[in-house]
Design a protein around this motif. Structure first.
Motif: not given
Lengths: 420, 160
Positions: A365, A370, A388-390, A394, B14, B20
Protein backbone atom coordinates in the motif's frame (compact mmCIF):
# COMPACT_ATOMS: atom_id res chain seq x y z
CA UNK A 1 20.00 -38.20 16.96
CA UNK A 2 20.06 -36.84 13.44
CA UNK A 3 19.56 -33.19 12.66
CA UNK A 4 17.39 -31.26 10.22
CA UNK A 5 18.97 -28.99 7.63
CA UNK A 6 17.93 -25.98 9.72
CA UNK A 7 19.63 -27.42 12.82
CA UNK A 8 22.79 -28.30 10.89
CA UNK A 9 23.19 -24.78 9.51
CA UNK A 10 22.64 -23.15 12.91
CA UNK A 11 24.99 -25.67 14.55
CA UNK A 12 27.75 -24.93 12.06
CA UNK A 13 27.49 -21.16 12.40
CA UNK A 14 27.41 -21.35 16.20
CA UNK A 15 30.42 -23.67 16.32
CA UNK A 16 28.63 -26.71 17.70
CA UNK A 17 28.51 -30.37 16.71
CA UNK A 18 24.97 -31.08 17.77
CA UNK A 19 22.03 -28.84 18.57
CA UNK A 20 18.33 -29.39 18.94
CA UNK A 21 15.10 -27.44 18.76
CA UNK A 22 14.54 -25.07 21.67
CA UNK A 23 18.23 -24.37 22.34
CA UNK A 24 19.43 -20.81 22.13
CA UNK A 25 22.52 -20.32 20.00
CA UNK A 26 24.63 -17.34 19.07
CA UNK A 27 25.28 -17.68 15.35
CA UNK A 28 27.72 -16.00 12.99
CA UNK A 29 25.94 -14.15 10.18
CA UNK A 30 27.01 -14.67 6.58
CA UNK A 31 24.89 -11.76 5.45
CA UNK A 32 22.74 -8.93 6.75
CA UNK A 33 20.08 -7.28 4.59
CA UNK A 34 18.13 -4.06 5.04
CA UNK A 35 15.77 -1.95 2.94
CA UNK A 36 14.92 1.74 2.90
CA UNK A 37 12.30 1.38 5.66
CA UNK A 38 14.14 -0.88 8.08
CA UNK A 39 17.67 0.48 7.55
CA UNK A 40 16.37 3.96 8.28
CA UNK A 41 15.37 2.76 11.76
CA UNK A 42 18.43 0.56 12.30
CA UNK A 43 21.10 3.14 11.40
CA UNK A 44 20.43 5.44 14.39
CA UNK A 45 20.20 2.35 16.63
CA UNK A 46 23.58 1.13 15.36
CA UNK A 47 25.09 4.51 16.14
CA UNK A 48 23.40 4.49 19.55
CA UNK A 49 25.10 1.14 20.21
CA UNK A 50 28.40 2.91 19.65
CA UNK A 51 29.20 1.66 16.15
CA UNK A 52 29.95 3.93 13.22
CA UNK A 53 30.66 1.08 10.77
CA UNK A 54 29.16 -2.30 10.00
CA UNK A 55 30.92 -5.56 10.92
CA UNK A 56 31.92 -6.27 7.32
CA UNK A 57 31.24 -3.86 4.46
CA UNK A 58 31.12 -6.79 2.01
CA UNK A 59 28.55 -8.84 3.95
CA UNK A 60 25.93 -6.13 4.28
CA UNK A 61 23.30 -5.55 1.60
CA UNK A 62 21.19 -2.41 1.51
CA UNK A 63 18.43 -2.42 -1.08
CA UNK A 64 16.29 0.67 -1.64
CA UNK A 65 13.07 -0.96 -2.81
CA UNK A 66 9.99 -0.08 -0.75
CA UNK A 67 9.29 3.62 -1.29
CA UNK A 68 11.68 3.70 -4.26
CA UNK A 69 11.86 5.47 -6.70
CA UNK A 70 10.98 7.89 -3.90
CA UNK A 71 7.23 8.30 -3.69
CA UNK A 72 7.11 11.46 -1.57
CA UNK A 73 9.29 13.82 0.45
CA UNK A 74 9.25 11.71 3.63
CA UNK A 75 10.34 8.66 1.64
CA UNK A 76 13.10 10.68 0.01
CA UNK A 77 14.35 11.86 3.40
CA UNK A 78 14.29 8.29 4.71
CA UNK A 79 16.25 6.99 1.72
CA UNK A 80 18.73 9.81 2.10
CA UNK A 81 19.58 8.53 5.59
CA UNK A 82 20.41 5.15 4.02
CA UNK A 83 22.32 6.65 1.08
CA UNK A 84 24.43 8.87 3.31
CA UNK A 85 25.21 6.02 5.69
CA UNK A 86 26.06 3.60 2.87
CA UNK A 87 28.57 6.03 1.38
CA UNK A 88 30.10 6.96 4.74
CA UNK A 89 30.46 3.27 5.64
CA UNK A 90 31.82 2.23 2.23
CA UNK A 91 29.13 -0.42 1.83
CA UNK A 92 30.14 -2.49 -1.17
CA UNK A 93 26.60 -3.61 -1.94
CA UNK A 94 24.24 -0.66 -1.87
CA UNK A 95 21.51 -1.06 -4.46
CA UNK A 96 19.69 2.08 -5.47
CA UNK A 97 17.55 3.20 -8.43
CA UNK A 98 18.91 1.85 -11.70
CA UNK A 99 20.59 -1.14 -10.11
CA UNK A 100 18.14 -2.18 -7.46
CA UNK A 101 15.52 -4.86 -7.61
CA UNK A 102 13.10 -6.14 -5.01
CA UNK A 103 15.51 -7.34 -2.30
CA UNK A 104 14.47 -11.00 -2.27
CA UNK A 105 14.65 -11.27 -6.02
CA UNK A 106 17.95 -9.39 -6.14
CA UNK A 107 20.09 -11.06 -3.45
CA UNK A 108 19.96 -14.64 -4.80
CA UNK A 109 20.39 -13.32 -8.35
CA UNK A 110 23.59 -11.49 -7.35
CA UNK A 111 24.94 -14.55 -5.56
CA UNK A 112 24.90 -12.76 -2.19
CA UNK A 113 23.17 -15.63 -0.44
CA UNK A 114 24.29 -19.23 -0.87
CA UNK A 115 23.42 -22.70 0.45
CA UNK A 116 24.41 -23.15 4.10
CA UNK A 117 24.41 -19.42 4.89
CA UNK A 118 22.85 -17.82 7.94
CA UNK A 119 21.34 -14.51 6.90
CA UNK A 120 19.07 -12.03 8.65
CA UNK A 121 17.11 -9.30 6.94
CA UNK A 122 15.11 -6.35 8.11
CA UNK A 123 12.15 -7.64 6.16
CA UNK A 124 9.80 -10.47 7.04
CA UNK A 125 10.14 -12.10 3.62
CA UNK A 126 13.87 -12.73 4.16
CA UNK A 127 12.79 -16.36 4.63
CA UNK A 128 12.75 -16.52 0.79
CA UNK A 129 16.41 -17.67 0.72
CA UNK A 130 15.56 -20.96 2.37
CA UNK A 131 14.89 -22.03 -1.21
CA UNK A 132 18.68 -22.15 -1.63
CA UNK A 133 19.17 -24.32 1.46
CA UNK A 134 20.15 -21.35 3.63
CA UNK A 135 18.81 -20.36 7.05
CA UNK A 136 17.31 -16.92 6.50
CA UNK A 137 14.87 -15.08 8.70
CA UNK A 138 13.29 -11.67 9.07
CA UNK A 139 14.10 -9.45 12.03
CA UNK A 140 13.14 -5.99 13.26
CA UNK A 141 15.39 -2.99 13.21
CA UNK A 142 16.99 -3.47 16.64
CA UNK A 143 18.09 -7.03 15.81
CA UNK A 144 19.14 -5.71 12.43
CA UNK A 145 21.30 -3.05 14.09
CA UNK A 146 22.83 -5.70 16.39
CA UNK A 147 23.60 -7.89 13.38
CA UNK A 148 25.11 -4.97 11.47
CA UNK A 149 27.28 -4.16 14.50
CA UNK A 150 28.53 -7.58 15.46
CA UNK A 151 27.94 -9.97 12.57
CA UNK A 152 26.27 -12.39 14.93
CA UNK A 153 22.88 -12.80 16.57
CA UNK A 154 21.15 -15.15 18.99
CA UNK A 155 18.49 -17.54 17.76
CA UNK A 156 16.22 -20.05 19.40
CA UNK A 157 16.57 -23.16 17.26
CA UNK A 158 13.12 -23.74 15.74
CA UNK A 159 11.40 -27.11 15.73
CA UNK A 160 10.85 -28.31 12.16
CA UNK A 161 7.66 -29.20 10.34
CA UNK A 162 8.09 -31.30 7.22
CA UNK A 163 5.79 -30.89 4.24
CA UNK A 164 5.93 -33.64 1.64
CA UNK A 165 4.24 -32.94 -1.68
CA UNK A 166 3.56 -36.13 -3.60
CA UNK A 167 2.58 -36.41 -7.23
CA UNK A 168 3.09 -34.28 -10.33
CA UNK A 169 1.74 -30.74 -10.43
CA UNK A 170 -1.03 -30.23 -13.02
CA UNK A 171 -0.58 -27.60 -15.76
CA UNK A 172 -1.02 -24.03 -14.47
CA UNK A 173 -0.39 -25.10 -10.87
CA UNK A 174 2.76 -23.59 -9.40
CA UNK A 175 4.77 -23.03 -6.23
CA UNK A 176 2.35 -20.21 -5.35
CA UNK A 177 -0.56 -22.65 -5.37
CA UNK A 178 1.35 -25.13 -3.23
CA UNK A 179 2.15 -22.56 -0.57
CA UNK A 180 -1.34 -20.99 -0.55
CA UNK A 181 -2.83 -24.46 -0.23
CA UNK A 182 -0.42 -25.29 2.61
CA UNK A 183 -1.17 -22.09 4.55
CA UNK A 184 -4.85 -22.83 3.98
CA UNK A 185 -4.35 -26.22 5.60
CA UNK A 186 -2.35 -25.11 8.64
CA UNK A 187 -3.48 -21.50 9.15
CA UNK A 188 -1.61 -18.20 9.53
CA UNK A 189 -0.08 -19.37 12.81
CA UNK A 190 0.20 -23.04 11.84
CA UNK A 191 4.00 -22.87 11.80
CA UNK A 192 4.47 -20.16 14.44
CA UNK A 193 8.14 -19.99 15.53
CA UNK A 194 8.91 -23.10 13.45
CA UNK A 195 10.90 -24.15 10.40
CA UNK A 196 8.87 -25.26 7.37
CA UNK A 197 10.85 -27.81 5.39
CA UNK A 198 9.47 -28.54 1.93
CA UNK A 199 10.19 -31.85 0.20
CA UNK A 200 8.72 -34.55 -2.02
CA UNK A 201 8.39 -35.33 -5.71
CA UNK A 202 6.59 -32.09 -6.59
CA UNK A 203 9.40 -30.06 -4.96
CA UNK A 204 12.11 -32.06 -6.73
CA UNK A 205 10.45 -31.06 -10.01
CA UNK A 206 9.84 -27.45 -8.97
CA UNK A 207 12.09 -24.85 -10.65
CA UNK A 208 14.08 -22.39 -8.47
CA UNK A 209 11.59 -19.56 -8.97
CA UNK A 210 8.73 -21.67 -7.59
CA UNK A 211 10.89 -22.68 -4.63
CA UNK A 212 11.61 -19.02 -3.85
CA UNK A 213 7.86 -18.34 -3.93
CA UNK A 214 7.16 -21.14 -1.46
CA UNK A 215 9.86 -20.21 1.05
CA UNK A 216 8.93 -16.52 0.66
CA UNK A 217 5.48 -17.16 2.11
CA UNK A 218 6.58 -19.37 5.03
CA UNK A 219 6.21 -16.23 7.19
CA UNK A 220 2.52 -16.13 6.27
CA UNK A 221 2.09 -19.31 8.31
CA UNK A 222 4.07 -17.68 11.13
CA UNK A 223 7.26 -19.63 10.40
CA UNK A 224 10.75 -18.56 11.38
CA UNK A 225 12.15 -19.95 8.14
CA UNK A 226 11.20 -21.97 5.12
CA UNK A 227 13.78 -24.33 3.68
CA UNK A 228 14.39 -26.75 0.82
CA UNK A 229 17.42 -29.04 0.69
CA UNK A 230 19.73 -28.09 -2.20
CA UNK A 231 19.73 -30.43 -5.20
CA UNK A 232 20.88 -30.24 -8.83
CA UNK A 233 18.44 -27.43 -9.58
CA UNK A 234 19.86 -25.38 -6.70
CA UNK A 235 23.45 -26.15 -7.63
CA UNK A 236 22.87 -25.11 -11.23
CA UNK A 237 21.34 -21.82 -10.07
CA UNK A 238 24.13 -21.12 -7.59
CA UNK A 239 27.02 -22.16 -9.86
CA UNK A 240 26.36 -19.25 -12.24
CA UNK A 241 26.28 -16.71 -9.41
CA UNK A 242 28.43 -17.69 -6.44
CA UNK A 243 31.69 -15.86 -5.87
CA UNK A 244 32.66 -17.77 -2.72
CA UNK A 245 32.45 -21.40 -1.60
CA UNK A 246 29.27 -22.68 0.00
CA UNK A 247 28.18 -25.62 2.10
CA UNK A 248 25.40 -28.01 1.14
CA UNK A 249 23.41 -29.47 4.05
CA UNK A 250 20.54 -31.93 3.96
CA UNK A 251 18.40 -33.34 6.74
CA UNK A 252 19.37 -36.69 8.26
CA UNK A 253 17.00 -39.61 7.79
CA UNK A 254 16.50 -39.79 11.57
CA UNK A 255 16.10 -36.03 12.06
CA UNK A 256 13.40 -34.93 14.46
CA UNK A 257 10.25 -33.33 13.06
CA UNK A 258 7.49 -31.99 15.24
CA UNK A 259 5.02 -33.00 12.57
CA UNK A 260 5.06 -34.36 9.04
CA UNK A 261 2.34 -33.36 6.57
CA UNK A 262 1.88 -35.29 3.34
CA UNK A 263 -0.17 -33.77 0.50
CA UNK A 264 -0.98 -35.42 -2.82
CA UNK A 265 -0.96 -32.47 -5.22
CA UNK A 266 -1.52 -34.30 -8.50
CA UNK A 267 -5.10 -32.96 -8.76
CA UNK A 268 -4.57 -29.59 -7.06
CA UNK A 269 -6.47 -26.67 -8.59
CA UNK A 270 -4.98 -23.16 -8.83
CA UNK A 271 -5.50 -21.54 -5.43
CA UNK A 272 -6.85 -18.09 -4.55
CA UNK A 273 -6.59 -16.66 -1.02
CA UNK A 274 -9.69 -14.54 -0.45
CA UNK A 275 -9.73 -11.50 1.89
CA UNK A 276 -8.42 -10.92 4.51
CA UNK A 277 -5.91 -13.65 5.39
CA UNK A 278 -3.42 -15.63 3.28
CA UNK A 279 -4.87 -18.76 4.89
CA UNK A 280 -8.25 -18.23 3.20
CA UNK A 281 -7.17 -20.44 0.30
CA UNK A 282 -9.90 -21.62 -2.05
CA UNK A 283 -9.94 -23.68 -5.23
CA UNK A 284 -10.28 -21.24 -8.11
CA UNK A 285 -13.50 -22.92 -9.18
CA UNK A 286 -15.08 -21.61 -5.97
CA UNK A 287 -14.31 -17.90 -6.45
CA UNK A 288 -14.88 -17.01 -10.07
CA UNK A 289 -17.68 -14.46 -9.64
CA UNK A 290 -15.43 -11.75 -8.14
CA UNK A 291 -15.15 -8.59 -10.29
CA UNK A 292 -11.78 -6.83 -10.27
CA UNK A 293 -10.51 -3.25 -10.48
CA UNK A 294 -6.78 -3.99 -10.51
CA UNK A 295 -4.33 -6.82 -11.11
CA UNK A 296 -0.73 -6.76 -9.89
CA UNK A 297 1.88 -9.18 -11.22
CA UNK A 298 5.21 -8.88 -9.41
CA UNK A 299 6.69 -8.66 -5.87
CA UNK A 300 9.28 -10.66 -3.94
CA UNK A 301 6.84 -13.56 -4.17
CA UNK A 302 6.20 -13.65 -7.91
CA UNK A 303 8.29 -11.07 -9.75
CA UNK A 304 10.80 -13.46 -11.28
CA UNK A 305 11.41 -14.27 -14.93
CA UNK A 306 9.37 -17.48 -15.01
CA UNK A 307 6.46 -15.59 -13.41
CA UNK A 308 6.56 -13.00 -16.20
CA UNK A 309 6.92 -15.72 -18.85
CA UNK A 310 3.88 -17.54 -17.48
CA UNK A 311 1.80 -14.35 -17.50
CA UNK A 312 3.00 -13.38 -20.98
CA UNK A 313 2.06 -16.78 -22.39
CA UNK A 314 -1.57 -16.05 -21.53
CA UNK A 315 -1.50 -12.35 -22.45
CA UNK A 316 -0.02 -12.88 -25.93
CA UNK A 317 -2.44 -11.43 -28.49
CA UNK A 318 -4.97 -10.64 -25.74
CA UNK A 319 -6.21 -7.40 -24.18
CA UNK A 320 -6.70 -6.86 -20.48
CA UNK A 321 -10.27 -5.95 -19.49
CA UNK A 322 -10.88 -2.19 -19.90
CA UNK A 323 -11.94 -1.84 -16.25
CA UNK A 324 -8.89 -3.64 -14.85
CA UNK A 325 -5.75 -1.60 -14.25
CA UNK A 326 -3.04 -4.20 -14.83
CA UNK A 327 0.39 -3.40 -13.42
CA UNK A 328 3.36 -5.67 -14.06
CA UNK A 329 6.53 -5.16 -12.03
CA UNK A 330 9.67 -7.12 -12.91
CA UNK A 331 11.47 -8.03 -9.69
CA UNK A 332 14.91 -6.80 -10.72
CA UNK A 333 16.79 -5.07 -13.51
CA UNK A 334 18.10 -8.46 -14.66
CA UNK A 335 14.55 -9.82 -14.83
CA UNK A 336 13.38 -6.64 -16.58
CA UNK A 337 16.16 -6.73 -19.16
CA UNK A 338 15.69 -10.41 -19.92
CA UNK A 339 11.91 -9.92 -20.20
CA UNK A 340 12.61 -7.11 -22.65
CA UNK A 341 14.94 -9.30 -24.74
CA UNK A 342 12.39 -12.10 -24.82
CA UNK A 343 9.64 -9.76 -25.99
CA UNK A 344 7.57 -10.14 -22.82
CA UNK A 345 7.43 -6.40 -22.14
CA UNK A 346 6.02 -5.79 -25.61
CA UNK A 347 3.36 -8.44 -25.00
CA UNK A 348 2.35 -6.74 -21.72
CA UNK A 349 2.19 -3.26 -23.23
CA UNK A 350 0.29 -4.49 -26.30
CA UNK A 351 -2.18 -6.15 -23.95
CA UNK A 352 -2.84 -2.83 -22.23
CA UNK A 353 -0.84 -3.42 -19.04
CA UNK A 354 1.46 -0.91 -17.37
CA UNK A 355 5.05 -2.04 -16.73
CA UNK A 356 6.92 -0.48 -13.80
CA UNK A 357 10.53 -0.30 -12.73
CA UNK A 358 11.19 -2.77 -9.84
CA UNK A 359 9.59 -1.70 -6.55
CA UNK A 360 7.69 -3.21 -3.61
CA UNK A 361 5.28 -0.23 -3.96
CA UNK A 362 1.75 -1.64 -4.33
CA UNK A 363 2.22 -4.80 -2.23
CA UNK A 364 2.25 -2.87 1.06
CA UNK A 365 0.00 0.00 0.00
CA UNK A 366 2.96 2.30 -0.49
CA UNK A 367 2.67 3.59 -4.08
CA UNK A 368 2.26 2.48 -7.74
CA UNK A 369 -1.25 1.06 -7.46
CA UNK A 370 -2.88 2.01 -4.13
CA UNK A 371 -6.56 0.99 -3.86
CA UNK A 372 -9.62 3.18 -3.15
CA UNK A 373 -12.53 2.24 -0.86
CA UNK A 374 -14.55 -0.59 -2.30
CA UNK A 375 -11.93 -1.57 -4.90
CA UNK A 376 -10.83 -5.15 -5.45
CA UNK A 377 -7.39 -6.29 -6.58
CA UNK A 378 -6.08 -9.70 -7.53
CA UNK A 379 -2.38 -9.77 -6.82
CA UNK A 380 0.54 -12.17 -7.01
CA UNK A 381 1.88 -10.66 -3.77
CA UNK A 382 1.88 -12.28 -0.33
CA UNK A 383 -0.57 -10.53 1.99
CA UNK A 384 -4.27 -9.70 1.78
CA UNK A 385 -4.75 -8.19 5.24
CA UNK A 386 -7.37 -5.47 5.78
CA UNK A 387 -6.13 -2.32 4.05
CA UNK A 388 -2.89 -3.94 2.93
CA UNK A 389 -2.90 -2.30 -0.50
CA UNK A 390 -4.66 0.93 0.40
CA UNK A 391 -8.04 1.90 1.81
CA UNK A 392 -9.27 -0.23 4.75
CA UNK A 393 -12.38 -1.01 2.70
CA UNK A 394 -10.45 -2.35 -0.29
CA UNK A 395 -9.93 -6.07 -0.82
CA UNK A 396 -7.03 -8.20 -2.07
CA UNK A 397 -7.13 -11.71 -3.54
CA UNK A 398 -3.82 -13.58 -3.74
CA UNK A 399 -2.99 -15.94 -6.60
CA UNK A 400 -0.31 -17.04 -9.06
CA UNK A 401 0.83 -15.13 -12.17
CA UNK A 402 -1.22 -17.29 -14.57
CA UNK A 403 -4.39 -16.75 -12.56
CA UNK A 404 -3.56 -13.02 -12.42
CA UNK A 405 -3.08 -12.84 -16.20
CA UNK A 406 -6.30 -14.75 -16.91
CA UNK A 407 -8.18 -12.59 -14.42
CA UNK A 408 -6.83 -9.35 -15.96
CA UNK A 409 -8.22 -10.48 -19.33
CA UNK A 410 -11.60 -11.54 -17.99
CA UNK A 411 -12.11 -8.65 -15.57
CA UNK A 412 -12.92 -11.11 -12.79
CA UNK A 413 -11.15 -13.90 -10.97
CA UNK A 414 -10.56 -16.44 -13.74
CA UNK A 415 -8.82 -19.74 -14.29
CA UNK A 416 -6.08 -19.86 -16.93
CA UNK A 417 -8.07 -22.59 -18.67
CA UNK A 418 -10.74 -19.97 -19.52
CA UNK A 419 -8.41 -17.97 -21.75
CA UNK A 420 -6.38 -20.63 -23.55
CA UNK B 1 -2.52 -0.35 35.86
CA UNK B 2 -4.72 0.58 32.95
CA UNK B 3 -7.89 -0.13 31.07
CA UNK B 4 -7.98 -2.94 28.59
CA UNK B 5 -8.50 -2.72 24.85
CA UNK B 6 -9.55 -6.13 23.59
CA UNK B 7 -8.77 -7.33 20.05
CA UNK B 8 -9.33 -10.61 18.25
CA UNK B 9 -6.96 -13.09 16.59
CA UNK B 10 -4.32 -12.31 13.93
CA UNK B 11 -3.99 -8.56 14.55
CA UNK B 12 -1.43 -7.82 11.81
CA UNK B 13 1.23 -5.13 11.63
CA UNK B 14 -0.65 -3.42 8.77
CA UNK B 15 -3.49 -2.76 11.21
CA UNK B 16 -1.07 -1.50 13.87
CA UNK B 17 0.92 0.78 11.52
CA UNK B 18 -0.42 0.79 7.93
CA UNK B 19 2.18 0.71 5.14
CA UNK B 20 1.50 4.30 4.07
CA UNK B 21 2.90 5.47 7.42
CA UNK B 22 6.23 3.67 7.08
CA UNK B 23 7.97 6.90 6.17
CA UNK B 24 7.53 7.90 9.83
CA UNK B 25 10.37 6.80 12.06
CA UNK B 26 10.40 8.58 15.43
CA UNK B 27 8.41 7.19 18.38
CA UNK B 28 6.50 10.50 18.71
CA UNK B 29 5.39 10.34 15.05
CA UNK B 30 4.58 6.65 15.20
CA UNK B 31 2.46 7.10 18.35
CA UNK B 32 0.01 9.24 16.37
CA UNK B 33 -0.82 6.37 13.98
CA UNK B 34 -1.13 3.55 16.53
CA UNK B 35 -3.80 1.10 15.31
CA UNK B 36 -4.63 3.46 12.42
CA UNK B 37 -5.58 0.44 10.32
CA UNK B 38 -8.57 -0.05 12.62
CA UNK B 39 -9.41 3.64 13.12
CA UNK B 40 -7.35 6.65 12.08
CA UNK B 41 -7.78 8.37 15.45
CA UNK B 42 -7.49 5.27 17.61
CA UNK B 43 -4.59 6.82 19.56
CA UNK B 44 -6.97 9.39 21.08
CA UNK B 45 -8.71 6.60 23.00
CA UNK B 46 -5.49 5.45 24.69
CA UNK B 47 -4.42 6.72 28.13
CA UNK B 48 -0.95 6.24 29.59
CA UNK B 49 -0.65 2.75 31.10
CA UNK B 50 -3.50 1.14 29.15
CA UNK B 51 -3.18 -2.47 28.13
CA UNK B 52 -3.80 -4.29 24.85
CA UNK B 53 -5.34 -7.75 25.11
CA UNK B 54 -5.63 -10.00 22.06
CA UNK B 55 -6.11 -13.55 20.89
CA UNK B 56 -3.76 -15.66 18.79
CA UNK B 57 -0.87 -14.49 16.62
CA UNK B 58 -0.78 -10.81 17.64
CA UNK B 59 1.57 -8.79 15.39
CA UNK B 60 1.62 -11.15 12.43
CA UNK B 61 2.91 -9.99 9.06
CA UNK B 62 5.69 -7.52 8.48
CA UNK B 63 8.95 -7.19 10.43
CA UNK B 64 8.33 -3.46 10.88
CA UNK B 65 9.57 -2.45 14.32
CA UNK B 66 7.37 0.61 13.82
CA UNK B 67 4.49 -1.54 15.15
CA UNK B 68 5.69 -2.19 18.73
CA UNK B 69 7.34 1.27 18.85
CA UNK B 70 3.99 2.83 17.96
CA UNK B 71 2.13 0.87 20.65
CA UNK B 72 4.70 1.72 23.31
CA UNK B 73 4.94 5.37 22.32
CA UNK B 74 1.14 5.68 22.39
CA UNK B 75 1.33 4.92 26.12
CA UNK B 76 0.34 1.26 26.15
CA UNK B 77 2.14 -0.43 29.06
CA UNK B 78 1.99 -4.03 27.83
CA UNK B 79 0.34 -6.39 25.37
CA UNK B 80 -1.27 -9.59 26.64
CA UNK B 81 -2.17 -12.23 24.05
CA UNK B 82 -2.82 -15.93 23.66
CA UNK B 83 0.19 -15.98 21.31
CA UNK B 84 2.40 -13.56 19.40
CA UNK B 85 3.87 -13.64 15.90
CA UNK B 86 7.56 -14.30 16.36
CA UNK B 87 9.15 -11.23 14.76
CA UNK B 88 6.78 -8.92 16.64
CA UNK B 89 7.49 -10.73 19.90
CA UNK B 90 11.23 -10.29 19.57
CA UNK B 91 10.91 -6.69 18.37
CA UNK B 92 8.72 -5.84 21.35
CA UNK B 93 11.29 -7.21 23.80
CA UNK B 94 14.09 -5.45 21.94
CA UNK B 95 12.39 -2.07 22.26
CA UNK B 96 11.19 -2.70 25.82
CA UNK B 97 7.46 -3.30 25.35
CA UNK B 98 6.37 -6.15 27.65
CA UNK B 99 4.57 -8.90 25.73
CA UNK B 100 2.86 -11.44 27.95
CA UNK B 101 1.52 -14.79 26.79
CA UNK B 102 -1.57 -15.77 28.76
CA UNK B 103 -4.46 -17.58 27.12
CA UNK B 104 -6.47 -17.28 30.36
CA UNK B 105 -6.11 -13.52 30.56
CA UNK B 106 -6.80 -13.16 26.84
CA UNK B 107 -10.04 -15.11 27.26
CA UNK B 108 -11.13 -13.56 30.57
CA UNK B 109 -10.45 -9.84 30.16
CA UNK B 110 -13.21 -7.67 28.64
CA UNK B 111 -12.97 -4.29 26.93
CA UNK B 112 -12.62 -1.53 29.51
CA UNK B 113 -11.66 -3.82 32.44
CA UNK B 114 -9.07 -2.34 34.79
CA UNK B 115 -6.02 -4.57 34.66
CA UNK B 116 -2.90 -4.66 36.84
CA UNK B 117 0.27 -6.52 35.84
CA UNK B 118 3.11 -7.61 38.09
CA UNK B 119 6.14 -8.46 35.96
CA UNK B 120 8.03 -9.66 39.05
CA UNK B 121 5.28 -12.04 40.21
CA UNK B 122 4.27 -13.08 36.70
CA UNK B 123 0.71 -12.13 37.55
CA UNK B 124 -2.10 -10.39 35.68
CA UNK B 125 -4.96 -9.15 37.90
CA UNK B 126 -8.32 -8.13 36.45
CA UNK B 127 -9.47 -5.64 39.08
CA UNK B 128 -12.90 -5.34 37.48
CA UNK B 129 -13.66 -9.03 38.07
CA UNK B 130 -11.11 -9.94 40.77
CA UNK B 131 -9.75 -12.71 38.55
CA UNK B 132 -6.03 -13.31 38.20
CA UNK B 133 -3.90 -15.12 35.64
CA UNK B 134 -0.29 -16.16 35.39
CA UNK B 135 1.86 -15.64 32.30
CA UNK B 136 4.77 -17.55 30.83
CA UNK B 137 7.90 -16.31 32.55
CA UNK B 138 10.77 -14.92 30.51
CA UNK B 139 13.94 -17.02 30.23
CA UNK B 140 17.09 -15.67 31.88
CA UNK B 141 18.63 -14.66 28.57
CA UNK B 142 15.72 -12.34 27.77
CA UNK B 143 15.63 -10.93 31.29
CA UNK B 144 19.24 -9.84 30.87
CA UNK B 145 18.26 -7.85 27.79
CA UNK B 146 15.33 -6.37 29.74
CA UNK B 147 17.61 -5.49 32.66
CA UNK B 148 19.94 -3.68 30.29
CA UNK B 149 16.97 -1.63 29.11
CA UNK B 150 16.59 -3.29 25.72
CA UNK B 151 18.95 -4.70 23.14
CA UNK B 152 20.55 -1.39 22.16
CA UNK B 153 21.67 -0.75 25.73
CA UNK B 154 22.64 -4.40 26.14
CA UNK B 155 25.02 -4.15 23.16
CA UNK B 156 26.27 -0.76 24.34
CA UNK B 157 27.25 -2.31 27.66
CA UNK B 158 29.05 -5.19 25.95
CA UNK B 159 30.83 -2.82 23.57
CA UNK B 160 32.31 -0.72 26.39
Amino acid sequence: MGMTITEKILAHNSGQEQIEAGEIVNAKLDGVLANDITAALAIPQLQEMGYEKVFDAERVFFVMDHFVPNSNVNAAMQCKVCRDFARASDLKYFYDVGEMGIEHVLLPEKGHVLPGDVLIGGDSHTCTYGALGAFATGVGSTDLAAGLAKGELWFKVPPSLKFIYEGKLPRYVSGKDLILYTIGQIGVDGALYKAMEFAGAAITELPMDGRFTMCNMAIEAGAKNGIIAPDEITEKYVRMRARRPCQIYTSDADANYEKVYTFDVSALEPQVAVPHLPSNARNISEVKSITLDQVIIGSCTNGRLSDLRAAAALLTGQKVHPYVRTIIIPGSQEVYLQALKEGLIEIFISAGAAVSTPTCGPCFGGHVGVLAAGEVCLSTTNRNFVGRMGHPQSAVYLASPVVAAASAIKGRVASPWEVV
Amino acid sequence: MGKAFVFGDNIDTDLIVPGKYLTLSTPAELATVCMAGLAEDFVLRISEGDIFVAGRNFGCGSSREHAPVSIKAAGVSCVIATSFARIFYRNAINIGLPVLESAGAAAGIREGDEVLVSMEKGLIINQSTDESYTFTAFPKFILEIFQAGGLVDFIKMQHK
